[in-house]
Write an enzyme that holds these catalytic residues in place. Structure first.
Site, PDB file in Angstrom:
ATOM      1  N   HIS A   1      27.599  62.796  22.044  1.00  0.00           N
ATOM      2  CA  HIS A   1      27.741  64.276  21.579  1.00  0.00           C
ATOM      3  C   HIS A   1      26.355  64.836  21.572  1.00  0.00           C
ATOM      4  O   HIS A   1      26.175  66.112  21.921  1.00  0.00           O
ATOM      5  CB  HIS A   1      28.353  64.487  20.078  1.00  0.00           C
ATOM      6  CG  HIS A   1      28.698  65.898  19.701  1.00  0.00           C
ATOM      7  ND1 HIS A   1      29.461  66.821  20.000  1.00  0.00           N
ATOM      8  CD2 HIS A   1      28.194  66.461  18.685  1.00  0.00           C
ATOM      9  CE1 HIS A   1      29.497  67.942  19.455  1.00  0.00           C
ATOM     10  NE2 HIS A   1      28.683  67.679  18.666  1.00  0.00           N
TER      11      HIS A   1
ATOM     12  N   HIS B   1      34.678  71.848  18.753  1.00  0.00           N
ATOM     13  CA  HIS B   1      34.795  71.082  17.695  1.00  0.00           C
ATOM     14  C   HIS B   1      36.361  70.512  17.868  1.00  0.00           C
ATOM     15  O   HIS B   1      37.250  70.806  16.915  1.00  0.00           O
ATOM     16  CB  HIS B   1      34.894  71.846  16.427  1.00  0.00           C
ATOM     17  CG  HIS B   1      33.826  71.362  15.595  1.00  0.00           C
ATOM     18  ND1 HIS B   1      34.110  71.584  14.130  1.00  0.00           N
ATOM     19  CD2 HIS B   1      32.748  70.750  15.523  1.00  0.00           C
ATOM     20  CE1 HIS B   1      33.187  70.820  13.346  1.00  0.00           C
ATOM     21  NE2 HIS B   1      32.218  70.391  14.173  1.00  0.00           N
TER      22      HIS B   1
END
Length: 748
Positions: free
Chosen positions: A56, A105
């Site tokens: 990420h 998200h």
């Protein structure tokens, strides 16, 4: 792990077992950390490297492909800040600049839909603040499993309430986006949030900690246990049966503190009290300290025990990994600290000096006097592992492309064509999304000119001149599954077309690349082709990528989602008063179809809705035609030649006419020249349908001819039905009922 683990102890206990695998690191990465430090890492150092080297945060599997966005970037003097910062910044004229970015998200939004989506909005807003800009609008791109699936009813309402609740509390209009349903997103929804901010050229701020002796200030919410490991554990893993147990990894948002943080930060910027700034999002304090230090003079001393805590029992490594929301980190000169603190106090924003900038080239952290971190910050922030993962064409790719929709029965009778129009208009992907968008405030702040369901959102930046910007977010996972190179280009071309349809000149691109596991060679082939296609298309259209986000591990077990690059395009309006809306609301105006229609149904909404079919090839990409169409739409808007314009994409001409008619409250009467099925439902690109003002018809023909854009007059606006001569007529009230009833019925 113990809070007493320090550098001295790490040197004396080289063989102490450490839970690096539980933190998402492999053995090779752990050995590399030991090589860098020439000892085992402390618990706190391991926490930093695990989150900063996560997929990420480090882009370790995608970096080799993302570089081409810079290498192939078109030459432009409009790009003020490019990739590598919190968000890109572009010049939009008159001394104004705009910063915008989209991020994912996804995984948190499956585990805890409301908070996952809410904090996604909060995080992207802080990225925009950290560039020195005032946020002025948000958008979102959402994907869920089948619309009638039980888990969709759990996830969708929570995601929508999270986005709406957070954005509404911030007072930011939500001006557009998309919502798509497909079984491939079952148990792995995509929640991509975009924010746009406005600033003067001279107000740009960057993430760097320069100036030896300058103070490091942490301000905003207190640090708690929420979000610990979010980047390294939750965002870098695929879902399985234990996903619901990962709730502690989901952050909890406080939009009211974020609003205070926005106003406080903008005043701090305005008063010149900030030398460097970084928001605390993924990886929290670990990210902010390492990136600020690596971007400046290279050193920083931090007293970690000075971080204000909501939970006094947090260990230092937990503080470093916490992703508690609504926090920022600033670098401030000693002379400005008192005034900085006074501004924070006025907004009731907690602020604490936790360290200072050095020139040692080391990030050193202490915990009650003991050194628990001593690392070269760049090794964590920028020098993580870079993987060239195995790449292979998926085993079913050739079979998938060979299974063309040509074998599917097509509507041929008048009644079948009429029913197909109705079914598409009411299908979940094409139906009215008011059930969702009514929960968002579209017009707060008073500068929204166009908002969903328009082609693109439009925001006014300057009241006097009418300067403004348009934004569109688009993607198509089915197209990209069939052909990743073309699919990414088709997403870009649709967003480009949407922006141009309002009359704005496309200027820059952001992207959120949603894919399955990078450890799957088939997924990496999809990713490599999609990034190559996007980079090539941006170069061809002359609009650079300014930044974005990669989201891997979007899959359930071993089954990945359809590869889904979501592309945001920013365009500039010299005067938003000359924008073109999508509604057909002027009786008697001629309808003109722009572009070339081909028999193209691979990955189409028709095949998806009617047969659940995915196969063949997506529509042919035609970037020169896209640019030519854009030039016609932009010129026509500037000269106010059109009373309405709508791009053609999912559902083809039929759906465009339905949406524009319902938006304007007037029907249309059209005559088709070729095969009715192809003319109505093909998804060929570089097309739009426009309503031309009577006095402008000659001039509009001249513009189309000069640009080389095919044009055909197909009908006229008026009446109270959607009529195709010789085939069918559908009253608008029937279409409206079919179009608007789907989501409320599904969510009831």
């Amino acid at each position: 792990m113990s809070g007493t683990d320090n550098v001295a102890l790490a040197g004396r206990t080289p063989d102490q077992p450490q839970p690096y695998k539980e933190l998402g690191m492999n053995e090779e990465e752990y050995r590399k950390v030991r090589d860098i430090l020439r000892r085992r890492p402390t618990a706190s150092e391991l926490a930093i490297y695990s989150v900063m080297w996560s997929e990420h945060c480090s882009y370790k599997s995608s970096k080799i492909y993302l570089r081409q966005f810079g290498e192939k970037a078109p030459k432009t003097d409009k790009l003020l800040v490019g990739m590598g910062e919190n968000a890109g910044v572009v010049d939009v004229g008159q001394g104004w600049a705009v910063t915008f970015k989209v991020e994912s998200h996804n995984h948190p939004s499956f585990v805890e839909p409301h908070q996952g989506a809410a904090t996604g909005v909060g995080g992207i807003v802080r990225d925009i603040i950290s560039m020195g800009a005032r946020p002025v609008a948000v958008m979102d791109s959402l994907r869920f499993g089948a619309a009638d699936a039980p888990d969709t009813r759990r996830v969708l309402p929570g995601v929508v309430s999270g986005i709406g609740g957070y954005g509404n509390c911030l007072g930011l209009p939500n001006i557009g986006g998309e919502t798509v349903f497909d079984p491939c997103y079952q148990d792995n929804p995509l929640v991509n949030a975009l924010c746009i901010g406005v600033l003067r050229h001279e107000d740009i701020h960057k993430a760097s900690a320069s100036g030896v002796g300058n103070k490091v200030v942490l301000y905003g919410s207190y640090t708690g246990p929420d979000g610990i490991g979010g980047a390294s554990v939750l965002a870098s893993a695929s879902f399985d049966e234990e996903s619901q147990a990962k709730r502690p990894s989901v952050q909890v948002g406080d939009p009211f503190m974020e609003k205070l943080l926005i106003e406080c930060s903008l005043e701090l910027f305005h008063k010149g009290l900030v030398e460097g700034i970084q928001d605390l999002g993924a990886a929290g304090v670990s990210c902010a300290t390492t990136e600020l230090a690596a971007g400046g003079t290279g050193g920083m001393d931090v007293q970690l025990d000075r971080v204000p805590l909501r939970d006094p029992n947090l260990l230092p490594e937990e503080i470093l990994m916490s992703e508690s929301q609504e926090r920022m980190m600033a670098v401030v000169t000693p002379a400005n600290v008192d005034e900085f603190m006074a501004v924070c106090a006025r907004y009731e924003v907690p602020a604490t000096v936790i360290g200072e900038v050095t020139d040692t080239g080391r990030l050193v952290m202490t915990w009650h006097g003991e050194v628990i971190v001593d690392i070269p910050p760049r090794t964590a922030a920028h020098d993580g592992p870079v993987y060239e993962r195995p790449v292979a064409v998926p085993a079913d790719q050739a079979r998938l492309q060979a299974d063309t929709p040509g074998r599917l029965p097509r509507p041929s009778t008048r009644d079948e064509l009429r029913k197909t129009v109705m079914w598409l208009a009411g299908s979940p992907n094409l139906a009215d999304k008011e059930w969702i968008t009514s929960q968002y405030d579209r017009y707060v702040l008073g500068n929204t000119v166009l908002a969903q369901p328009e082609n693109a959102g439009v925001i006014r930046l300057d009241d006097e001149t009418g300067l403004g910007v348009a934004l569109a977010l688009d993607g198509n996972g089915r197209y990209t599954r069939l052909d990743p190179y073309a699919g990414a280009q088709l997403a870009l071309s649709e967003a480009y077309r949407n922006v141009a349809a309002t009359g704005a000149q496309p200027l820059a691109v952001t992207n959120c690349l949603n894919f399955g596991s990078p450890e799957d060679p088939g997924v990496m082939w999809q990713f490599s082709k999609a990034t190559e296609g996007l980079a090539d298309a941006c170069l061809a259209l002359g609009i650079p990528v300014t930044g974005g986000n990669v989201s891997f591990y979007n899959q359930t077990g071993s089954t990945p989602i359809n590869p889904t690059p979501v592309i945001g395009v920013l365009g500039v309006h010299a005067d938003v008063r000359r924008r073109t809306a999508m509604a057909f609301a002027a009786e008697g105006h001629k309808l003109v179809l722009l572009g070339t229609t081909r028999e193209e149904f691979g990955g189409s909404e028709w095949a998806h809705v009617m047969y659940g079919h995915l196969g063949g090839l997506p529509p042919m990409v035609d970037l020169p035609a896209e640019a030519a169409l854009g030039s016609v739409l932009i010129t026509a808007a500037q000269e106010t030649l059109l009373s309405g314009a709508h791009d053609l994409s999912d559902g083809g001409l039929s759906q465009a006419l339905v949406e524009a008619s319902l938006r304007g409250g007037l029907g249309v009467r059209v005559a088709l020249q070729g095969d009715p099925f192809t003319e109505l439902f093909s998804e060929s690109v570089a097309r739009a349908v426009v309503a031309v003002r009577p006095e402008a018809e000659t001039r509009f023909v001249d513009i189309c001819t000069q640009a080389g854009v095919p044009f055909t007059t197909i009908g006229v606006v008026g009446g109270d039905s959607f009529t195709v001569d010789g085939l069918f007529s559908i009253p608008l009230h029937e279409l409206r009922e079919a179009h608007t009833g789907t989501l409320p019925n599904l969510m009831a």
